[in-house]
Design a protein around this motif. Structure first.
Motif, PDB file in Angstrom:
ATOM      1  N   ARG A   1      77.523   9.374 -23.758  1.00 43.43           N
ATOM      2  CA  ARG A   1      76.628  10.252 -24.519  1.00 43.43           C
ATOM      3  C   ARG A   1      75.628   9.426 -25.321  1.00 43.43           C
ATOM      4  O   ARG A   1      74.434   9.710 -25.326  1.00 43.43           O
ATOM      5  CB  ARG A   1      77.469  11.145 -25.442  1.00 43.43           C
ATOM      6  CG  ARG A   1      76.669  12.131 -26.255  1.00 43.43           C
ATOM      7  CD  ARG A   1      77.561  13.038 -27.099  1.00 43.43           C
ATOM      8  NE  ARG A   1      78.464  12.329 -27.984  1.00 43.43           N
ATOM      9  CZ  ARG A   1      78.111  11.813 -29.169  1.00 43.43           C
ATOM     10  NH1 ARG A   1      76.871  11.901 -29.583  1.00 43.43           N
ATOM     11  NH2 ARG A   1      78.998  11.198 -29.917  1.00 43.43           N
TER      12      ARG A   1
ATOM     13  N   ASP B   1      71.965  10.651 -26.868  1.00 44.94           N
ATOM     14  CA  ASP B   1      72.446  11.759 -27.690  1.00 44.94           C
ATOM     15  C   ASP B   1      73.235  11.192 -28.864  1.00 44.94           C
ATOM     16  O   ASP B   1      74.356  10.722 -28.698  1.00 44.94           O
ATOM     17  CB  ASP B   1      73.318  12.694 -26.853  1.00 44.94           C
ATOM     18  CG  ASP B   1      73.869  13.866 -27.648  1.00 44.94           C
ATOM     19  OD1 ASP B   1      73.608  13.964 -28.861  1.00 44.94           O
ATOM     20  OD2 ASP B   1      74.581  14.694 -27.044  1.00 44.94           O
TER      21      ASP B   1
ATOM     22  N   THR C   1      74.047  12.975 -31.603  1.00 42.64           N
ATOM     23  CA  THR C   1      74.564  14.094 -32.377  1.00 42.64           C
ATOM     24  C   THR C   1      75.855  13.693 -33.072  1.00 42.64           C
ATOM     25  O   THR C   1      76.748  13.122 -32.463  1.00 42.64           O
ATOM     26  CB  THR C   1      74.829  15.305 -31.459  1.00 42.64           C
ATOM     27  OG1 THR C   1      73.627  15.616 -30.765  1.00 42.64           O
ATOM     28  CG2 THR C   1      75.308  16.503 -32.251  1.00 42.64           C
TER      29      THR C   1
END
Length: 96
Positions: free
Chosen positions: A74, A79, A81
């Protein structure tokens, strides 16, 4: 002093708090018989300063490794997040 028989590390796997053995004997007891010789050889040859890392790798269940692999994939995909900005700058895309 902690009781060797119940010594454990705690960690989170898939958001759940889990305990894993924190002694060589405890980790060895969780392994399949076929893995014990490999474990014994690796631990016997591991420098003391690296022993905690080797033991943690053997102690963690496969689910933990899969979760780590997914997190790395990820992050490599960009990403971020759930990441926490460490330097106080707001330049990290996706950092919360």
């Amino acid at each position: 002093m902690s009781d060797i028989a119940t010594a454990a590390w705690t960690t989170y796997i898939d958001g759940e708090l889990v305990q894993i053995p924190a002694t060589i004997e405890g980790i060895r007891a969780t392994l399949d018989e076929s893995d014990r010789a490999v474990f014994d050889t690796e631990i016997g040859r591991t420098p003391a300063q690296d022993l905690h890392q080797a033991l943690a790798r053997w102690a963690l269940p496969a689910e933990a490794e899969a979760e780590d692999d997914a997190a790395v994939a990820r992050l490599k995909a960009g990403d971020f997040t759930g990441c926490v900005v460490q330097d106080g700058q707001d330049h990290h895309t996706g950092a919360a």
